[in-house]
Design an enzyme around this catalytic site. Structure first.
Site, PDB file in Angstrom:
ATOM      1  N   GLU A 180      33.587 -25.023  -4.819  1.00 41.70           N
ATOM      2  CA  GLU A 180      34.151 -23.849  -4.145  1.00 41.70           C
ATOM      3  C   GLU A 180      34.850 -24.292  -2.875  1.00 41.70           C
ATOM      4  OE1 GLU A 180      31.525 -20.685  -2.961  1.00 41.70           O
ATOM      5  OE2 GLU A 180      31.326 -19.938  -5.010  1.00 41.70           O
ATOM      6  N   ARG A 236      16.788  -8.109  -6.647  1.00 44.76           N
ATOM      7  CA  ARG A 236      15.451  -7.718  -6.180  1.00 44.76           C
ATOM      8  C   ARG A 236      15.589  -6.848  -4.941  1.00 44.76           C
ATOM      9  NH1 ARG A 236      16.336 -12.950  -3.880  1.00 44.76           N
ATOM     10  NH2 ARG A 236      16.632 -12.664  -1.649  1.00 44.76           N
ATOM     11  N   HIS A 246      19.276 -21.247   6.532  1.00 47.23           N
ATOM     12  CA  HIS A 246      19.201 -20.281   5.435  1.00 47.23           C
ATOM     13  C   HIS A 246      18.008 -19.330   5.559  1.00 47.23           C
ATOM     14  CE1 HIS A 246      22.484 -22.495   3.795  1.00 47.23           C
ATOM     15  NE2 HIS A 246      21.779 -23.594   3.787  1.00 47.23           N
ATOM     16  N   LYS A 288      24.830 -19.012 -11.034  1.00 39.99           N
ATOM     17  CA  LYS A 288      25.877 -18.691 -10.055  1.00 39.99           C
ATOM     18  C   LYS A 288      27.256 -18.721 -10.709  1.00 39.99           C
ATOM     19  CE  LYS A 288      22.438 -18.392  -7.617  1.00 39.99           C
ATOM     20  NZ  LYS A 288      21.841 -17.065  -7.517  1.00 39.99           N
TER      21      LYS A 288
HETATM   22  C1  MV4 Z   1      29.393 -20.914   1.181  1.00 37.61           C
HETATM   23  C2  MV4 Z   1      29.742 -21.058   2.536  1.00 37.61           C
HETATM   24  C3  MV4 Z   1      31.070 -21.252   2.832  1.00 37.61           C
HETATM   25  N1  MV4 Z   1      31.985 -21.321   1.857  1.00 37.61           N
HETATM   26  N2  MV4 Z   1      30.346 -20.971   0.239  1.00 37.61           N
HETATM   27  C4  MV4 Z   1      24.700 -21.044   1.768  1.00 37.61           C
HETATM   28  C5  MV4 Z   1      23.608 -20.717   0.840  1.00 37.61           C
HETATM   29  C6  MV4 Z   1      24.223 -20.219  -0.400  1.00 37.61           C
HETATM   30  N3  MV4 Z   1      23.628 -18.983  -0.753  1.00 37.61           N
HETATM   31  C7  MV4 Z   1      25.678 -20.086  -0.111  1.00 37.61           C
HETATM   32  N4  MV4 Z   1      25.901 -20.583   1.204  1.00 37.61           N
HETATM   33  C8  MV4 Z   1      27.149 -20.714   1.703  1.00 37.61           C
HETATM   34  N5  MV4 Z   1      28.132 -20.729   0.791  1.00 37.61           N
HETATM   35  C9  MV4 Z   1      31.607 -21.177   0.574  1.00 37.61           C
HETATM   36  N6  MV4 Z   1      32.522 -21.253  -0.374  1.00 37.61           N
HETATM   37  C10 MV4 Z   1      28.743 -20.981   3.481  1.00 37.61           C
HETATM   38  C11 MV4 Z   1      27.431 -20.819   3.064  1.00 37.61           C
HETATM   39  C12 MV4 Z   1      26.451 -20.749   4.115  1.00 37.61           C
HETATM   40  C13 MV4 Z   1      25.757 -19.556   4.365  1.00 37.61           C
HETATM   41  C14 MV4 Z   1      25.950 -18.423   3.602  1.00 37.61           C
HETATM   42  C15 MV4 Z   1      25.240 -17.272   3.855  1.00 37.61           C
HETATM   43  C16 MV4 Z   1      24.341 -17.241   4.894  1.00 37.61           C
HETATM   44  C17 MV4 Z   1      24.129 -18.344   5.645  1.00 37.61           C
HETATM   45  C18 MV4 Z   1      24.821 -19.516   5.403  1.00 37.61           C
HETATM   46  C19 MV4 Z   1      24.615 -20.643   6.187  1.00 37.61           C
HETATM   47  C20 MV4 Z   1      25.288 -21.792   5.930  1.00 37.61           C
HETATM   48  C21 MV4 Z   1      26.200 -21.851   4.881  1.00 37.61           C
END
Ligand code: MV4
Length: 525
Positions: free
Chosen positions: A199, A291, A234, A116
């Site tokens: 972040e 993917r 998620h 990442k």
């Molecule tokens: C975040 C975020 C808010 N701010 N990053 C969750 C899983 C991972 N792929 C990244 N995720 C998140 N990153 C920052 N800086 C909120 C999430 C997040 C989220 C992101 C996409 C889809 C669903 C989510 C559910 C909870 C938190």
């Protein structure tokens, strides 16, 4: 073009890929574990090879063994689907080294995006907006200092992460040392890599992703966005395109960023750029999925492009058959994921045999199922039974079509499904308004802003007394089961009503489908 492809996957995506191969005149080899001996993907493929016991580590994740099968059966290529080996750069390398084609991106792009932090660095260099953060050091002192610069709330994330594993939310500096320790421990456990980065937290974001595609001749395009904010823990539940949040300007800017990202890492084949979009409509690169995605059918629906066939053609060296200017979004598509899980029991998997299933059919309705009548949904794999996809003229039309399709999707057996819950999500004022941030489902469920009708979440079986169920879908469904499975007329005490839909075939007292069922059309509820 390839003559024979091995599909290193199972379930609905294996079925989807086999279908594409059949349409292209390409022979297929399925692989299966002990749990999937009688699975749909095995029945549909031209050949099938047993690869081990049910646990993925001992079957679908055994790259070497799968590669050996591909060579022994004379395959020219391997399609990994999603999950399992699909984002494993070492496997992609091994496939190439064996002289076969991995249908997916090159191993280099997979490695850059797999970390990442290297993905963030590559995106920043390409001019793609990233979330303000810090990834330059692993020392606690440096991280504490950086946290104060970023400000609170912030997130601790795992470098090898994805899917929220190893993620911690920090509201104040004092919480950071403990969170660093526990995030490192979790990351080491999950990924064998304890590196973390920071972040800034984007509050109440939309999760919007862009489908991208690049060939081996320097051409790259995006195929617009998918709004994926309707998720829980998620796990995506509903995806749609176009996103109600984007206008043409923002769509164009995000699409440009997505294509720049693809070019920056020399990406080929299908991929997805994930973005967070905040309330002020700022967008930030989150991560890239290297993917084909579960939700690819909604993009296929609005663009008219068969993404799986395009993956195969591009992997075989063909150039993209279109330019960006040739692509457009037509209509509005929604996908619902039908899971074998019980919304009334904390969404726990509710697995078992599917005794009968009646899929909705009609204009603009598509069902991608990996499970058929007689199959068992087990705890070994994802409890997704099927994906239901609709294409409407516009958003309201698509919602109406999806509600219709969900009312006419009957799945009976030991499994409990989330179909009734999906109807409630689609009917919710916030979904209707397109106001779906990533917190929406949690707030809806936690606030008890929904209600399951009695009978919709019970185990459906022929022995459950119909007369005790006030749920009419359920009663009608059991009546259908009685007729289809037992081939006998069901109880005449069943009221033939179908959830308030006066045109439903379930309503008819003679003729279509339930011809032998008596009873009148008492008004629904
Ligand atoms: C975040 C975020 C808010 N701010 N990053 C969750 C899983 C991972 N792929 C990244 N995720 C998140 N990153 C920052 N800086 C909120 C999430 C997040 C989220 C992101 C996409 C889809 C669903 C989510 C559910 C909870 C938190």
């Amino acid at each position: 073009m390839f003559r024979k492809i091995l599909i290193a996957n199972r379930g609905e995506i294996a079925v989807r890929i086999i279908r594409a191969c059949q349409e292209m005149g390409i022979a297929t080899v399925a692989v299966f574990s002990d749990a999937d001996e009688r699975a749909l993907h095995v029945a549909l493929a031209d050949e099938a090879a047993h690869i081990g016991p049910p646990p993925p580590r001992e079957s679908y994740l055994r790259g070497e063994r799968i590669l050996q099968v591909a060579q022994a059966r004379g395959c020219d290529a391997i399609h990994p689907g999603y999950g399992f080996l699909s984002e494993n750069a070492d496997f992609a390398d091994a496939v190439s080294a064996a002289g076969l084609t991995f249908i997916g991106p090159g191993a280099h792009a997979m490695r850059v995006m797999g970390s990442k932090t290297s993905a963030r660095a590559a995106m920043q260099a390409a001019g793609v907006p990233i979330v303000p953060g810090y990834q330059e050091s692993q020392s606690d002192a440096d991280l504490l200092e950086a946290a104060q610069v970023i400000g609170f709330p912030l997130l601790v994330k795992a470098t090898a992460g994805g899917g929220g594993k190893g993620m911690r939310i920090i509201h104040a500096l004092a919480e950071l040392p403990h969170a660093l320790e526990s995030a490192r421990r979790e990351a080491l456990n999950a990924f064998g890599d304890d590196r973390i980065y920071l972040e800034k937290l984007i509050a109440h974001p939309h999760h919007i992703e862009f489908q991208v595609f690049a060939d081996h001749h320097g051409n790259a395009v995006h195929l617009f966005e998918r709004e994926c904010s309707v998720q829980r823990r998620h796990q995506k539940i509903i995806e749609e395109t176009p996103s109600p949040l984007l206008d043409d300007t923002l769509r164009w800017r995000m699409g440009e960023a997505a294509v720049a990202a693809v070019c920056a890492v020399g990406y080929t084949n299908a991929g997805t750029l994930e973005f967070l979009v905040d309330a002020q409509r700022n967008f930030y690169f989150l991560e890239m999925n290297t993917r084909l995605q579960v939700e690819h059918p909604i993009t296929e629906a609005v663009t008219g492009v068969d993404l799986v066939k395009l993956q195969i053609r591009v992997a075989a060296g063909e150039p993209l058959p279109f330019t960006q200017a040739d692509l457009s979004q037509r209509g509005h598509a929604i996908e619902c994921r039908i899971y074998a899980e019980d919304p009334a029991n904390n969404f726990l998997p509710a697995i078992g045999k599917v005794l009968t299933a009646v899929e909705p059919v009609g204009p603009g309705v598509r069902v991608d199922a990996g499970v058929t009548i007689g199959d068992e949904v087990t705890l070994h794999y994802d409890p997704m039974i099927a994906k239901l996809i609709v294409l409407g003229e516009h958003r309201q039309d698509a919602i109406g079509k999806m509600l219709w399709a969900l009312r006419h999707y009957v799945i009976l057996g030991d499994v409990v499904t989330n179909i009734a819950f999906l109807r409630q999500v689609l009917s919710h004022p916030r979904f209707q308004a397109g106001d779906t941030t990533t917190d929406f489902v949690d707030e809806m469920v936690g606030g008890r802003d929904w209600r399951l009708e009695i009978g919709e979440s019970v185990v459906a079986s022929p022995s459950f007394p119909i007369s005790q169920s006030p749920n009419l879908d359920f009663a009608v469904a059991v009546a259908a089961l009685a007729e289809i499975v037992q081939n006998a007329p069901p109880s005449s005490t069943v009221d033939m009503v179908a959830d308030g839909d006066p045109f439903s075939p379930w309503r008819q007292s003679s003729g279509f489908r339930l011809g032998s069922v008596g009873g009148g059309g008492k008004p629904a509820r």
